[in-house]
Design a protein around this motif. Structure first.
Motif, PDB file in Angstrom:
ATOM      1  N   VAL A  89       0.849  -1.188   0.000  1.00  0.00           N
ATOM      2  CA  VAL A  89       0.000   0.000   0.000  1.00  0.00           C
ATOM      3  C   VAL A  89       0.885   1.238   0.000  1.00  0.00           C
ATOM      4  N   THR A  90       0.643   2.132  -0.968  1.00  0.00           N
ATOM      5  CA  THR A  90       1.305   3.433  -0.986  1.00  0.00           C
ATOM      6  C   THR A  90       0.226   4.501  -0.868  1.00  0.00           C
ATOM      7  N   LYS A  91       0.638   5.740  -0.946  1.00  0.00           N
ATOM      8  CA  LYS A  91      -0.322   6.833  -0.790  1.00  0.00           C
ATOM      9  C   LYS A  91      -1.327   6.877  -1.932  1.00  0.00           C
ATOM     10  N   THR A  92      -0.908   6.512  -3.140  1.00  0.00           N
ATOM     11  CA  THR A  92      -1.788   6.624  -4.300  1.00  0.00           C
ATOM     12  C   THR A  92      -2.208   5.296  -4.905  1.00  0.00           C
ATOM     13  N   SER A  93      -1.611   4.178  -4.495  1.00  0.00           N
ATOM     14  CA  SER A  93      -1.908   2.923  -5.170  1.00  0.00           C
ATOM     15  C   SER A  93      -1.748   1.732  -4.239  1.00  0.00           C
ATOM     16  N   ILE A  94      -2.201   0.599  -4.749  1.00  0.00           N
ATOM     17  CA  ILE A  94      -1.938  -0.685  -4.091  1.00  0.00           C
ATOM     18  C   ILE A  94      -1.359  -1.622  -5.147  1.00  0.00           C
ATOM     19  N   THR A  95      -0.554  -2.562  -4.689  1.00  0.00           N
ATOM     20  CA  THR A  95       0.020  -3.566  -5.576  1.00  0.00           C
ATOM     21  C   THR A  95      -0.284  -4.929  -4.992  1.00  0.00           C
ATOM     22  N   LEU A  96      -0.879  -5.802  -5.805  1.00  0.00           N
ATOM     23  CA  LEU A  96      -1.210  -7.152  -5.370  1.00  0.00           C
ATOM     24  C   LEU A  96      -0.174  -8.126  -5.905  1.00  0.00           C
ATOM     25  N   TYR A  97       0.450  -8.874  -5.004  1.00  0.00           N
ATOM     26  CA  TYR A  97       1.411  -9.922  -5.361  1.00  0.00           C
ATOM     27  C   TYR A  97       0.738 -11.258  -5.119  1.00  0.00           C
TER      28      TYR A  97
ATOM     29  N   GLY B 249       4.180  -7.567  -9.104  1.00  0.00           N
ATOM     30  CA  GLY B 249       2.762  -7.504  -8.786  1.00  0.00           C
ATOM     31  C   GLY B 249       2.012  -6.650  -9.782  1.00  0.00           C
ATOM     32  N   ARG B 250       0.725  -6.541  -9.561  1.00  0.00           N
ATOM     33  CA  ARG B 250      -0.123  -5.724 -10.415  1.00  0.00           C
ATOM     34  C   ARG B 250      -0.554  -4.495  -9.623  1.00  0.00           C
ATOM     35  N   THR B 251      -0.303  -3.304 -10.177  1.00  0.00           N
ATOM     36  CA  THR B 251      -0.552  -2.052  -9.477  1.00  0.00           C
ATOM     37  C   THR B 251      -1.877  -1.450  -9.911  1.00  0.00           C
ATOM     38  N   PHE B 252      -2.634  -0.980  -8.932  1.00  0.00           N
ATOM     39  CA  PHE B 252      -3.912  -0.326  -9.161  1.00  0.00           C
ATOM     40  C   PHE B 252      -3.906   1.010  -8.421  1.00  0.00           C
ATOM     41  N   CYS B 253      -4.187   2.096  -9.121  1.00  0.00           N
ATOM     42  CA  CYS B 253      -4.276   3.410  -8.485  1.00  0.00           C
ATOM     43  C   CYS B 253      -5.677   3.578  -7.912  1.00  0.00           C
TER      44      CYS B 253
END
Length: 160
Positions: free
Chosen positions: A97-105, A112-116
């Motif tokens: 989890v970042t401030k603008t997105s999540i990445t699923l591994y 992983g796959r990043t989603f904003c």
């Protein structure tokens, strides 16, 4: 986050570069249609077609969301309505989890796959995913913004 027919949808957008390119291309028909309408005194069919094309691209652009099912399935709906992706929640190893997105591994893959996502849908999605009984992975907070309200929730639970 929208609740439709008893299912909660957590809306997302693709990576920022693809997001800017897609929305820039989807707005072009509006400007072409307005330019054609400015040049003529009547509304030609091409102008109506360009507005219709913009509405279709708008509908496709906002049709991206997650749905978490009770049987342990995470359904990822993309802009292509014919290819929904179903991921077993038990196969998710890590959620970054970042401030603008999540990445699923998933399944031990390094990439992983990043989603904003915006702040509140991301907060509720991460909470719902982490509290799901099928989730066996970890939630990793990557930003240095650990004092934001929902980051404090995770750090507060670790000390107990």
């Amino acid at each position: 986050m929208i609740k439709i027919f008893g299912k909660v949808r957590y809306h997302w957008q693709p990576d920022l570069s693809l997001l800017i390119i897609y929305w820039s291309l989807s707005v072009i028909p509006i400007f072409v249609g307005l330019a054609l309408m400015y040049e003529s005194s009547r509304v030609p069919t091409l102008v109506l077609f360009s507005f219709f094309l913009f509405m279709v691209l708008l509908g496709i652009g906002v049709h991206r969301y997650f749905t978490i099912y009770e049987d342990g399935t995470l359904r990822i709906i993309t802009a292509n309505p014919f290819t929904p992706i179903k991921v077993a929640i038990s196969t998710i190893d890590k959620v970054a989890v970042t401030k603008t997105s999540i990445t699923l591994y998933t399944d031990g893959k390094d990439k992983g796959r990043t989603f904003c996502m915006r702040k509140w849908p991301k907060k509720y999605f991460v909470n719902a995913l982490a509290l799901n009984e099928h989730f066996q992975g970890e939630v990793e907070l990557l930003d240095n913004f650990i004092h934001i309200d929902y980051f404090e929730t995770y750090y507060g639970n670790q000390s107990k």
